[in-house]
Write an enzyme that holds these catalytic residues in place. Structure first.
Site, mmCIF file in Angstrom:
data_model
loop_
_atom_site.group_PDB
_atom_site.id
_atom_site.type_symbol
_atom_site.label_atom_id
_atom_site.label_comp_id
_atom_site.label_asym_id
_atom_site.label_seq_id
_atom_site.Cartn_x
_atom_site.Cartn_y
_atom_site.Cartn_z
ATOM 1 C CB CYS A 94 41.082 35.979 17.131
ATOM 2 S SG CYS A 94 40.852 35.089 15.566
ATOM 3 C CB CYS B 108 36.668 38.090 15.724
ATOM 4 S SG CYS B 108 37.353 36.414 15.704
ATOM 5 C CD GLU C 107 43.572 37.446 14.075
ATOM 6 O OE1 GLU C 107 43.232 38.637 14.076
ATOM 7 O OE2 GLU C 107 43.038 36.575 13.339
ATOM 8 C CG HIS D 211 39.478 33.945 12.091
ATOM 9 N ND1 HIS D 211 38.788 34.888 12.803
ATOM 10 C CD2 HIS D 211 38.546 33.309 11.329
ATOM 11 C CE1 HIS D 211 37.500 34.841 12.504
ATOM 12 N NE2 HIS D 211 37.333 33.872 11.612
#
Length: 155
Positions: free
Chosen positions: A91, A88, A60, A58
């Site tokens: 993260c 999410c 992040e 992801h």
């Protein structure tokens, strides 16, 4: 206060640029940026899950990895992260573990978001470090980018 909003919007624009680059790679268009206490960019990236064959890639997470390597420390103390989408659970947990001071995000994620929606990880007893967070920056731009991407995928 206006300077804070101006700077936040500048970093959100960079995150949006990363999200557009992710979209162009046929990834879910999410982008992120991490800056230090002096607003120097330590990392910026977009989702690379498909490209790297890595479900943890992801935006992040990639930024946390890059920023940590850059400063040679797993703790990103006094740093801020800007993301086009509410992080999410994975993260949010990584943000907490990295000790990031503040989180700014664009679109709310009512299904998978874990900061202000859903599980609200920072409010749980399982969260050791609770950063400040602020949602809704460049929200419409972030939301539109995601909606157009998923509409295109359904055609």
């Amino acid at each position: 206060m206006n300077d804070v909003i101006k700077i936040t919007n500048q970093f959100m624009e960079i995150a949006l640029k990363e999200a557009r680059l992710a979209r162009d790679r046929d990834e879910v268009p999410v982008g992120a940026v991490i800056v230090d206490k002096n607003n120097n960019i330590l990392a910026s990236n977009g989702n690379r899950i498909i490209e790297l064959s890595d479900p943890t890639a992801h935006a992040e997470i990639l930024c946390i990895r890059e920023a940590s390597k850059k400063i040679k420390n797993e703790r990103l103390i006094n740093c801020k992260i800007f993301s086009t989408l509410e992080p999410c659970l994975m993260c949010a947990s990584a943000i907490s573990l990295a000790r990031i001071e503040k989180v700014f995000f664009g679109a709310y994620d009512y299904k998978n978001g874990a900061i202000d929606s859903g599980i609200k990880f920072f409010d749980t007893v399982y969260c050791n470090h609770r950063p400040e967070f602020f949602g809704g920056f460049k929200e419409k731009d972030s939301e539109t980018l995601l909606k157009k991407y998923f509409k295109m995928k359904r055609v």
